[in-house]
Design a protein around this motif. Structure first.
Motif, short mmCIF file in Angstrom:
data_model
loop_
_atom_site.label_atom_id
_atom_site.label_comp_id
_atom_site.label_asym_id
_atom_site.label_seq_id
_atom_site.Cartn_x
_atom_site.Cartn_y
_atom_site.Cartn_z
N MET A 99 12.59 6.82 11.61
CA MET A 99 11.38 6.03 11.78
C MET A 99 11.44 4.89 10.78
O MET A 99 11.64 5.12 9.60
N ILE A 100 11.27 3.69 11.24
CA ILE A 100 11.32 2.53 10.35
C ILE A 100 9.89 2.15 9.98
O ILE A 100 9.05 2.01 10.84
N CYS A 101 9.64 2.01 8.71
CA CYS A 101 8.34 1.51 8.27
C CYS A 101 8.49 0.04 7.97
O CYS A 101 9.39 -0.34 7.22
N THR A 102 7.65 -0.77 8.52
CA THR A 102 7.75 -2.21 8.28
C THR A 102 6.40 -2.75 7.89
O THR A 102 5.37 -2.18 8.23
N LYS A 148 11.98 4.54 5.36
CA LYS A 148 11.84 5.49 6.45
C LYS A 148 10.98 6.66 6.00
O LYS A 148 10.96 7.00 4.82
N ILE A 149 10.32 7.27 6.96
CA ILE A 149 9.55 8.48 6.66
C ILE A 149 10.30 9.70 7.19
O ILE A 149 11.10 9.59 8.12
N ALA A 150 10.00 10.82 6.60
CA ALA A 150 10.50 12.11 7.07
C ALA A 150 9.28 13.03 7.14
O ALA A 150 8.32 12.86 6.39
N ARG A 151 9.32 14.00 8.05
CA ARG A 151 8.17 14.88 8.21
C ARG A 151 8.61 16.13 8.93
O ARG A 151 9.63 16.15 9.59
N PRO A 170 3.89 11.17 12.88
CA PRO A 170 4.31 10.00 12.09
C PRO A 170 3.11 9.27 11.48
O PRO A 170 3.17 8.84 10.33
N THR A 171 2.04 9.16 12.22
CA THR A 171 0.85 8.48 11.71
C THR A 171 0.28 9.21 10.51
O THR A 171 -0.08 8.60 9.50
N GLN A 172 0.19 10.54 10.59
CA GLN A 172 -0.32 11.32 9.45
C GLN A 172 0.58 11.14 8.22
O GLN A 172 0.08 11.01 7.10
N ALA A 173 1.89 11.14 8.43
CA ALA A 173 2.82 10.98 7.31
C ALA A 173 2.63 9.63 6.63
O ALA A 173 2.68 9.53 5.40
N ILE A 174 2.39 8.60 7.42
CA ILE A 174 2.20 7.26 6.84
C ILE A 174 0.85 7.16 6.14
O ILE A 174 0.76 6.66 5.02
N VAL A 175 -0.20 7.66 6.78
CA VAL A 175 -1.54 7.58 6.16
C VAL A 175 -1.56 8.36 4.85
O VAL A 175 -2.09 7.89 3.84
N ASP A 199 -6.58 15.43 5.73
CA ASP A 199 -7.14 16.48 4.89
C ASP A 199 -6.30 17.75 5.04
O ASP A 199 -5.99 18.18 6.15
N GLY A 200 -5.92 18.32 3.92
CA GLY A 200 -5.17 19.56 3.94
C GLY A 200 -3.67 19.40 4.12
O GLY A 200 -2.94 20.39 4.07
N LEU A 201 -3.18 18.19 4.35
CA LEU A 201 -1.74 18.00 4.49
C LEU A 201 -1.10 17.96 3.11
O LEU A 201 -1.49 17.18 2.25
N LYS A 202 -0.14 18.79 2.90
CA LYS A 202 0.55 18.85 1.62
C LYS A 202 1.69 17.84 1.60
O LYS A 202 2.37 17.63 2.60
N SER A 203 1.91 17.25 0.45
CA SER A 203 2.95 16.23 0.34
C SER A 203 4.34 16.80 0.56
O SER A 203 5.26 16.06 0.91
N ILE A 204 4.49 18.10 0.42
CA ILE A 204 5.81 18.71 0.62
C ILE A 204 6.23 18.70 2.10
O ILE A 204 7.40 18.89 2.43
N THR A 205 5.30 18.43 3.00
CA THR A 205 5.60 18.43 4.44
C THR A 205 6.08 17.08 4.95
O THR A 205 6.29 16.92 6.15
N MET A 206 6.22 16.12 4.05
CA MET A 206 6.63 14.78 4.46
C MET A 206 7.30 14.07 3.30
O MET A 206 7.21 14.52 2.16
N GLY A 207 7.94 12.96 3.59
CA GLY A 207 8.57 12.19 2.53
C GLY A 207 8.75 10.74 2.94
O GLY A 207 8.53 10.37 4.10
N PHE A 208 9.13 9.94 1.99
CA PHE A 208 9.37 8.53 2.22
C PHE A 208 10.64 8.15 1.49
O PHE A 208 10.79 8.42 0.29
#
Length: 173
Positions: free
Chosen positions: A1-4, A19-22, A28-33, A91-100
């Protein structure tokens, strides 16, 4: 996923910033927000002259995963999607479930940018390879190899789009 990122309204060119990872439960929207501040800060540090003045008002757009080369060639089927700062609940999403994974520039590198319309479609024409077939005198088609002039034209088109040749490849003269 490309973030621009694009600077809203002023200019419609977008910088590749990472790029994001999840995991599959995170969109993808939740990971970016959820990582908005991290992504925005990285983008402003990566392109301080271009993006820092608009900090807090930057737009984040995403392209489909593994579409880097299609973006480079302005393929019309690759449409960026604009993500709002509060597009989905995180709400409730832990940072360990995604990355940048932020983009990094090597010394003197300008980085990648692309021009897009307000709907995420390419604003420049698609870059196509030169015609590689030729018709022989008896009506058969045969492959034609690109000449040095053809390659130089392609290189010029890429440079006009803000892309530089790889430092490891010699320039065609």
């Amino acid at each position: 996923m490309i973030c621009t990122f694009g600077i809203p309204v002023i200019q419609r060119f977008f910088f590749f910033v990472g790029k994001i990872a999840r995991i599959s439960d995170v969109t993808p929207t939740q990971a970016i927000v959820r990582q908005w501040n991290l992504i925005e800060t990285h983008a402003c540090n990566l392109r301080p002259m271009d993006l820092f003045p608009s900090r807090g008002f930057l737009e984040i757009w995403v392209a489909p995963g593994d579409s880097e080369m299609d973006v480079v060639y302005n393929r019309p089927n690759v449409v960026f999607e604009k993500i709002g700062r509060a597009a989905e609940s995180v709400d409730g999403l832990k940072s360990i479930t995604m990355g940048f994974q932020g983009e990094m520039y090597d010394g003197g590198e300008e980085g990648f940018r692309t021009w897009r319309n307000g709907d995420g479609t390419p604003s420049r024409p698609e870059i196509k390879s030169p015609d590689t077939t030729t018709t022989t005198s008896n009506g058969e088609e045969s492959l034609q190899t690109a000449t040095d002039i053809d390659m130089k034209d392609i290189q010029r088109m890429l440079e006009e789009q803000g892309l530089n040749p790889s430092p490891s490849r010699p320039e065609i003269k």
